[in-house]
Write a protein that holds these residues in place. Structure first.
Motif, PDB file in Angstrom:
ATOM      1  N   VAL A 195       0.913  -1.500  -0.040  1.00 52.76           N
ATOM      2  CA  VAL A 195      -0.194   0.208   0.160  1.00 52.76           C
ATOM      3  C   VAL A 195       0.709   1.201   0.274  1.00 52.76           C
ATOM      4  O   VAL A 195       0.726   2.239  -0.976  1.00 52.76           O
ATOM      5  CB  VAL A 195      -0.907   0.233   1.035  1.00 52.76           C
ATOM      6  N   ASN A 196       1.825   1.252   0.557  1.00 53.68           N
ATOM      7  CA  ASN A 196       3.204   2.090   0.392  1.00 53.68           C
ATOM      8  C   ASN A 196       3.833   2.603  -0.650  1.00 53.68           C
ATOM      9  O   ASN A 196       3.630   3.731  -1.686  1.00 53.68           O
ATOM     10  CB  ASN A 196       4.245   2.621   1.925  1.00 53.68           C
ATOM     11  N   ARG A 197       3.635   1.260  -1.149  1.00 52.45           N
ATOM     12  CA  ARG A 197       4.596   1.808  -2.717  1.00 52.45           C
ATOM     13  C   ARG A 197       3.788   2.226  -3.787  1.00 52.45           C
ATOM     14  O   ARG A 197       3.672   2.961  -4.361  1.00 52.45           O
ATOM     15  CB  ARG A 197       4.529  -0.086  -3.292  1.00 52.45           C
ATOM     16  N   ALA A 198       2.627   1.439  -3.520  1.00 55.84           N
ATOM     17  CA  ALA A 198       1.030   2.134  -4.673  1.00 55.84           C
ATOM     18  C   ALA A 198       0.783   3.746  -4.205  1.00 55.84           C
ATOM     19  O   ALA A 198       0.645   4.219  -4.867  1.00 55.84           O
ATOM     20  CB  ALA A 198       0.040   1.422  -4.146  1.00 55.84           C
ATOM     21  N   ALA A 199       0.636   3.904  -3.186  1.00 55.62           N
ATOM     22  CA  ALA A 199       0.875   5.576  -2.980  1.00 55.62           C
ATOM     23  C   ALA A 199       1.768   6.477  -3.367  1.00 55.62           C
ATOM     24  O   ALA A 199       1.665   7.517  -3.589  1.00 55.62           O
ATOM     25  CB  ALA A 199       0.093   5.996  -1.369  1.00 55.62           C
ATOM     26  N   SER A 200       2.959   5.705  -2.935  1.00 59.67           N
ATOM     27  CA  SER A 200       4.340   6.390  -3.772  1.00 59.67           C
ATOM     28  C   SER A 200       4.028   6.934  -4.977  1.00 59.67           C
ATOM     29  O   SER A 200       4.783   7.948  -5.168  1.00 59.67           O
ATOM     30  CB  SER A 200       5.566   6.050  -3.579  1.00 59.67           C
ATOM     31  N   PRO A 301       3.678   7.048 -14.025  1.00 58.00           N
ATOM     32  CA  PRO A 301       5.075   6.792 -14.438  1.00 58.00           C
ATOM     33  C   PRO A 301       4.844   5.024 -14.236  1.00 58.00           C
ATOM     34  O   PRO A 301       5.352   4.092 -13.415  1.00 58.00           O
ATOM     35  CB  PRO A 301       5.214   6.931 -12.244  1.00 58.00           C
ATOM     36  N   THR A 302       4.643   5.336 -15.438  1.00 56.50           N
ATOM     37  CA  THR A 302       4.862   3.445 -15.888  1.00 56.50           C
ATOM     38  C   THR A 302       6.181   3.031 -16.121  1.00 56.50           C
ATOM     39  O   THR A 302       5.970   1.771 -16.152  1.00 56.50           O
ATOM     40  CB  THR A 302       4.936   3.239 -17.765  1.00 56.50           C
ATOM     41  N   ASP A 303       7.318   3.963 -15.731  1.00 57.26           N
ATOM     42  CA  ASP A 303       8.432   2.792 -16.336  1.00 57.26           C
ATOM     43  C   ASP A 303       8.852   2.140 -14.717  1.00 57.26           C
ATOM     44  O   ASP A 303       9.727   1.556 -14.113  1.00 57.26           O
ATOM     45  CB  ASP A 303       9.431   4.459 -15.875  1.00 57.26           C
ATOM     46  N   GLN A 304       7.762   2.902 -13.826  1.00 54.46           N
ATOM     47  CA  GLN A 304       8.089   2.048 -12.234  1.00 54.46           C
ATOM     48  C   GLN A 304       7.704   0.938 -12.537  1.00 54.46           C
ATOM     49  O   GLN A 304       6.822   0.102 -11.296  1.00 54.46           O
ATOM     50  CB  GLN A 304       7.764   3.671 -10.850  1.00 54.46           C
TER      51      GLN A 304
END
Ligand SMILES: [Zn+2]
Ligand SMILES: [Zn+2]
Length: 336
Positions: A195-200, A301-304
């Motif tokens: 969830v933190n990765r998604a929110a970032s 941010p497709t590269d991520q």
């Protein structure tokens, strides 16, 4: 042509198959990229209902036009994205311009052979121009479109407070497009890391990990009012039922995910809010085009998002490992 065939659950095999032959009003696509998702894992694991083996998987398909009728808006070499949901064109849903929930829908890569091969034939109406996108970006359009469709179904508006339950790839897609629509987004997931990765990755969003404090946190974030729109992308019955408790009075809950089970809810909860509970299935041309345009404008941010990559011949070996690590996967892309 080289084709990767799922011959039976748990078995992937490279085969040499004849190239498919195009008819009028069809396009022959030279495949370049195929995205993988939970559907492919289910097919491989034998968990997909009504699936017939052998099957060439791959429904998140993009590539170049190889052969097409003369006078078409496309010409050979044009980059295109496939909408794999082929409608019958005559059923009640099709007549209402809702081909995404066609009664007789056929999904390439599920009900018919898909894109894990060199060439694929599809109706010309099922391809969209991908000009301006990289090949890898093309591979992400389909899964993002499913989230974009959910946001459109929920009629998310500027300044809405939106809760996305489930921060996997589909939830992430929904969060992007809710944010692009001008909403402030809260993501909720059982995994704090996910969830933190998604929110970032999503502008104007916060992540909340599901624990005993989560309900209180969601209440505080919305000054006790809860959310204008809740978008569920969990595929979990309990989570879906719980989602309804986070809908504000006058609000909407969209079930993007599906479970093979009954969903129950309290009628006073539903009635007092005059809640809308809405289904959201697949995606349509409007959603694909919205996603393609958003990527062109650099809003995603497709590269991520591309966490895993392979070539077709690496896949039989890699696939079982990818299934094990699917929790850390956003988008796996097969390069052809
Ligand atoms: Zn998919
Ligand atoms: Zn139909």
């Amino acid at each position: 042509m080289q084709s990767l065939v799922c011959t039976e659950p748990g078995k992937l095999q490279l085969e040499n198959r004849a190239e498919p032959v195009r008819k009028k009003n069809e396009v022959k696509i030279k495949i370049k990229r195929v995205g993988l998702c939970g559907t492919d894992f289910h097919i491989y694991e034998g968990l997909h209902p009504f699936l017939q083996y052998p099957r060439v998987m791959g429904h998140e398909v993009s590539g170049e036009v190889f052969e097409i009728d003369e006078g078409s808006e496309f010409k050979p070499g044009d980059p295109v994205i496939l909408n794999p949901y082929l409608p019958c064109g005559t059923c009640i849903a099709c007549r209402k311009e809702k081909p995404n929930c066609c009664v007789n829908i056929s999904v390439l890569g599920v009900h018919a052979d898909g894109g894990m091969c060199e060439y694929l034939i599809a109706p010309v109406s099922a391809i969209y121009s991908a000009k301006g996108l990289t090949l890898d970006q093309c591979a992400m359009v389909e899964f993002l479109s499913v989230g974009a469709h959910g946001v459109r179904r929920g009629e998310v508006r500027k300044n809405d407070r939106v809760l996305v339950v489930g921060a996997g790839p589909i939830g992430l897609g929904a969060a992007f497009f809710a944010s692009i629509a001008g909403a402030s987004v809260t993501l909720l997931d059982v995994s704090e890391e996910r969830v933190n990765r998604a929110a970032s990755l999503v502008k104007n969003s916060v992540g909340v990990a599901l624990n005993e404090l989560a309900a209180e946190q969601l209440k505080q974030i919305t000054d006790g009012e809860f959310f204008d729109v809740v978008l569920d992308a969990t595929g979990n019955k309990n989570a879906m039922q719980k989602s309804l408790h986070y809908v504000a009075h006058g609000g909407t809950c969209v079930f993007i995910s599906v479970v093979k089970d009954d969903i129950t809810f309290s009628d006073p909860l539903f009635h007092s809010r005059e809640m809308r509970i809405i289904g959201s299935r697949n995606a349509t041309r409007v959603d694909f085009e919205h996603v393609i345009e958003s990527i062109r404008q650099d809003l995603i941010p497709t590269d991520q998002l591309n966490t895993h990559s392979a070539t077709l011949d690496q896949l039989p070996e890699l696939f079982p490992h990818w299934i094990e690590s699917r929790d850390s996967m956003i988008k796996a892309i097969v390069r052809i």
